[in-house]
Design an enzyme around this catalytic site. Structure first.
Site, short mmCIF file in Angstrom:
data_model
loop_
_atom_site.label_atom_id
_atom_site.label_comp_id
_atom_site.label_asym_id
_atom_site.label_seq_id
_atom_site.Cartn_x
_atom_site.Cartn_y
_atom_site.Cartn_z
N LYS A 271 0.84 -1.20 0.00
CA LYS A 271 0.00 0.00 0.00
C LYS A 271 0.88 1.26 0.00
O LYS A 271 1.61 1.51 0.95
CB LYS A 271 -0.92 -0.01 1.24
N ASP A 276 -2.90 10.02 4.05
CA ASP A 276 -4.30 9.62 4.24
C ASP A 276 -5.02 10.62 5.14
O ASP A 276 -4.95 10.53 6.36
CB ASP A 276 -4.33 8.21 4.86
N LYS A 283 -10.35 12.40 8.88
CA LYS A 283 -9.78 11.97 10.15
C LYS A 283 -9.71 13.15 11.11
O LYS A 283 -9.66 14.30 10.67
CB LYS A 283 -8.35 11.45 9.92
N GLU A 355 -9.75 3.35 2.61
CA GLU A 355 -9.32 3.49 1.22
C GLU A 355 -8.25 2.49 0.82
O GLU A 355 -8.13 2.15 -0.35
CB GLU A 355 -8.82 4.93 0.98
N ARG A 357 -7.90 -0.70 1.22
CA ARG A 357 -8.42 -1.92 0.60
C ARG A 357 -8.85 -1.69 -0.83
O ARG A 357 -8.84 -2.60 -1.64
CB ARG A 357 -9.56 -2.48 1.47
N1 BES Z 1 -4.35 4.14 7.09
C1 BES Z 1 -5.46 3.87 7.92
C2 BES Z 1 -5.15 2.84 8.99
C3 BES Z 1 -4.24 3.29 10.10
C4 BES Z 1 -4.75 4.00 11.18
C5 BES Z 1 -2.91 2.95 10.09
C6 BES Z 1 -3.91 4.39 12.20
C7 BES Z 1 -2.07 3.34 11.11
C8 BES Z 1 -2.58 4.06 12.17
C9 BES Z 1 -6.61 3.33 7.09
O1 BES Z 1 -6.71 3.85 5.82
C10 BES Z 1 -7.87 3.68 7.81
O2 BES Z 1 -8.14 4.83 7.93
N2 BES Z 1 -8.60 2.67 8.27
C11 BES Z 1 -9.80 2.87 8.97
C12 BES Z 1 -10.80 1.88 8.46
C13 BES Z 1 -12.19 2.11 8.99
C14 BES Z 1 -12.76 3.40 8.43
C15 BES Z 1 -13.05 0.94 8.60
C16 BES Z 1 -9.52 2.66 10.44
O3 BES Z 1 -8.78 1.73 10.79
O4 BES Z 1 -10.00 3.45 11.24
ZN ZN Z 2 -4.97 4.56 4.98
MN MN Z 3 -7.84 5.65 5.78
#
Ligand code: BES
Ligand code: ZN
Ligand code: MN
Length: 506
Positions: A271, A276, A283, A355, A357
């Site tokens: 990835k 992000d 966020k 995103e 996935r």
């Molecule tokens: N890049 C993030 C995951 C992440 C969060 C990695 C914190 C490292 C530290 C990913 O894109 C994400 O935002 N995932 C969400 C998914 C949810 C919306 C289903 C998450 O984990 O909150």
């Molecule tokens: Zn992400």
């Molecule tokens: Mn994300």
């Protein structure tokens, strides 16, 4: 990049005249020392009870060092570093202690601004391979990212260790090969950390593409970059949807190493989300800047590919890094939108923040169809849920294949990148059910890391596959001496080891 001179020489410790001589000390079961030079030197210090040889303990000495053999030492400083006990027969534990000791030496070098040192191999209880593990910890620990810092004229500058001599009594040729392997892998970890340390405005999808093109030229492998138009023509609706809100063009970076004799191919997908923001499902501001690290999977795959291309193994390897940032704008992807992935699977977007996935699904589906790999491995900072599950010490993975899982778990443990298998199950997949499309892109709070894996599962068919969620281990990894603060480069070494140890038909 590491620019170090590493040499293996047949030389006695007493003949070394440089800045720092490092003598590793193993604590035997009774708490004493293994016999050798260290024992003689340490005998006089035993009364102080300050140094027992326990793991990572260091003792720095200045001349005069003592009498007997010690009196003939010519080095400017001497450092004892503890290795702990023999690991109670646990080889992986002993190896980890060796790396930790190496990291402790790097910290000492930083404090004393040592640029030149010698590692004493064979003068105590260390074998050749054990010395190379000490070297591995030293090289991994000796890392800093100073690109954006103006040097302080009042502070003496220190740019790391420049010269390492390994003083061996025997087995010089084997040790040379071994140290070269270790140095290549450590340099790759530094490359991955450098990419991750770059901010979102310093490392975009185009930077990934440029780096890959240059790597392919240098190491004579093939590189192709799918541009936005190519993705549109191929129907890669996942990565395009994520990129919709961005001013940076997306890139699907593909590196291909395929030796003539190869019958098998490993597909690696990383990835490469260079920032992000979460998109419209924005966020929280606090901690958002850490999301520049959302490309650590791509960095690990690209960095590992550098070693693979240089070592030219018997197995073919394809690396794919789908890359973009995830931004907010009038054109950005919205909750409720429906997208169509490569291959035709549709998904309803519940959160634009899920995103990763979306990019990975396109890359996996495309890579598996085009290259028919023997197995596929993806690596991604995919879910916050993985951090809740396993924290920063172990990386969780999900897989549809028992043998691949066992291989990964055992290699991960052996190289100090511990991996722990977590479940996949139809029951979790139900959480992704959508009323309007084939799936939705989130599965609720419960087991978020598993539902994310189930989303990807849909795109791999029967190909043996493993998904490594490095969200917890890519940075703030642990307080390991050989993993400095910041991005860890986690995953680079286990991928390299997987390829190095690959045997066709197994
Ligand atoms: N890049 C993030 C995951 C992440 C969060 C990695 C914190 C490292 C530290 C990913 O894109 C994400 O935002 N995932 C969400 C998914 C949810 C919306 C289903 C998450 O984990 O909150
Ligand atoms: Zn992400
Ligand atoms: Mn994300």
């Amino acid at each position: 990049m590491l620019e170090k001179q590493i040499s293996v020489v047949k030389k006695a410790a007493t003949a070394y005249k440089g800045e720092l001589l490092v003598i590793p000390v193993m604590q035997d079961n009774s708490g004493g020392y293994m016999p050798g030079l260290a024992a003689e030197l340490l005998a006089g210090l035993a009364g102080y009870g300050e140094f027992s040889g326990k793991s990572e303990q260091c003792l720095l000495l200045y001349p005069p060092f003592g009498t007997g053999l010690a009196a003939s030492l010519r080095c400017r400083r001497l450092l004892f570093v503890g290795l702990g006990g023999a690991g109670d027969g646990d080889r992986d534990l002993l190896h980890e202690r060796l790396r930790l000791a190496g990291g402790a030496v790097a910290a000492q070098c930083k404090a004393a601004r040592v640029e030149e040192l010698a590692l004493c191999a064979g003068c105590d209880a260390l074998s050749g391979p054990q010395t190379s593990l000490l070297l591995e910890g030293l090289l991994l620990g000796d890392y800093r990212f100073l690109k954006y810092k103006t040097p302080d004229p009042d502070e003496p500058s220190y740019d790391g260790i420049k010269t390492i001599e390994i003083l061996a009594a025997r087995g010089v040729a084997a040790l040379k090969r071994e140290t070269a392997r270790v140095a290549r892998a450590a340099a790759a970890v530094h490359v991955a950390r450098d990419m991750a340390n770059e901010p979102g405005n310093g490392w975009t999808a185009s930077h990934f593409a440029r780096y890959a093109e240059d790597l392919a030229r240098r190491l004579d492998i093939s590189c192709s970059i799918l541009e936005k138009e190519d993705m549109a023509a191929l129907g890669m609706g996942g990565i395009l949807a994520v990129n919709q809100g961005s001013l940076q063009p997306p890139k699907m970076v593909i590196l291909h190493y395929y030796p003539d004799q190869a019958t098998e191919t490993i597909l690696l997908v990383g990835k490469g989300l260079t920032f992000d923001s979460g998109g419209i499902s924005l966020k929280p501001a606090q901690g958002m800047m850490d999301m520049k690290y959302d490309m650590c999977g791509g960095a690990a795959v690209l960095a590992a590919m550098e070693v693979i291309a240089a070592e030219r193994p018997q197995v073919g390897v394809v690396a794919i890094i789908p890359s973009t940032d995830n931004m907010v704008s009038g054109g950005a992807l919205k909750p409720g939108d429906v997208i169509t992935h490569y291959g035709g699977v549709t998904a309803e977007i519940e959160s634009t923040d899920a995103e990763g996935r979306l990019l990975l699904a396109d890359a996996l589906a495309y890579g598996i169809e085009k290259y028919a790999p023997t197995c596929a491995i993806d690596m991604a900072t995919l879910t916050g849920s993985m951090i809740f599950a396993l924290g920063h010490h172990y990386c969780g993975f999900m897989s549809n294949d028992q043998r691949l899982s066992e291989k990964l778990a055992s290699l991960g443990r052996a190289c100090g990148e511990p991996l722990w298998r977590m479940p996949l199950d139809e029951a979790y997949k139900k959480q992704l059910k959508s009323e309007v499309a084939d799936m939705k892109n989130t599965g609720g709070k419960a087991a978020g890391c598993v539902t994310a894996a189930e989303y990807l599962h849909r795109f791999v068919g029967t190909t043996p596959w493993a998904h490594l969620d490095i969200a917890g281990t890519a940075w703030n990894f642990t307080e390991k001496s050989y993993v400095p603060k910041g991005p860890s480069g986690f995953g680079v070494r286990v991928l390299i080891e997987l390829v190095r140890n690959w045997q066709a038909g197994q």
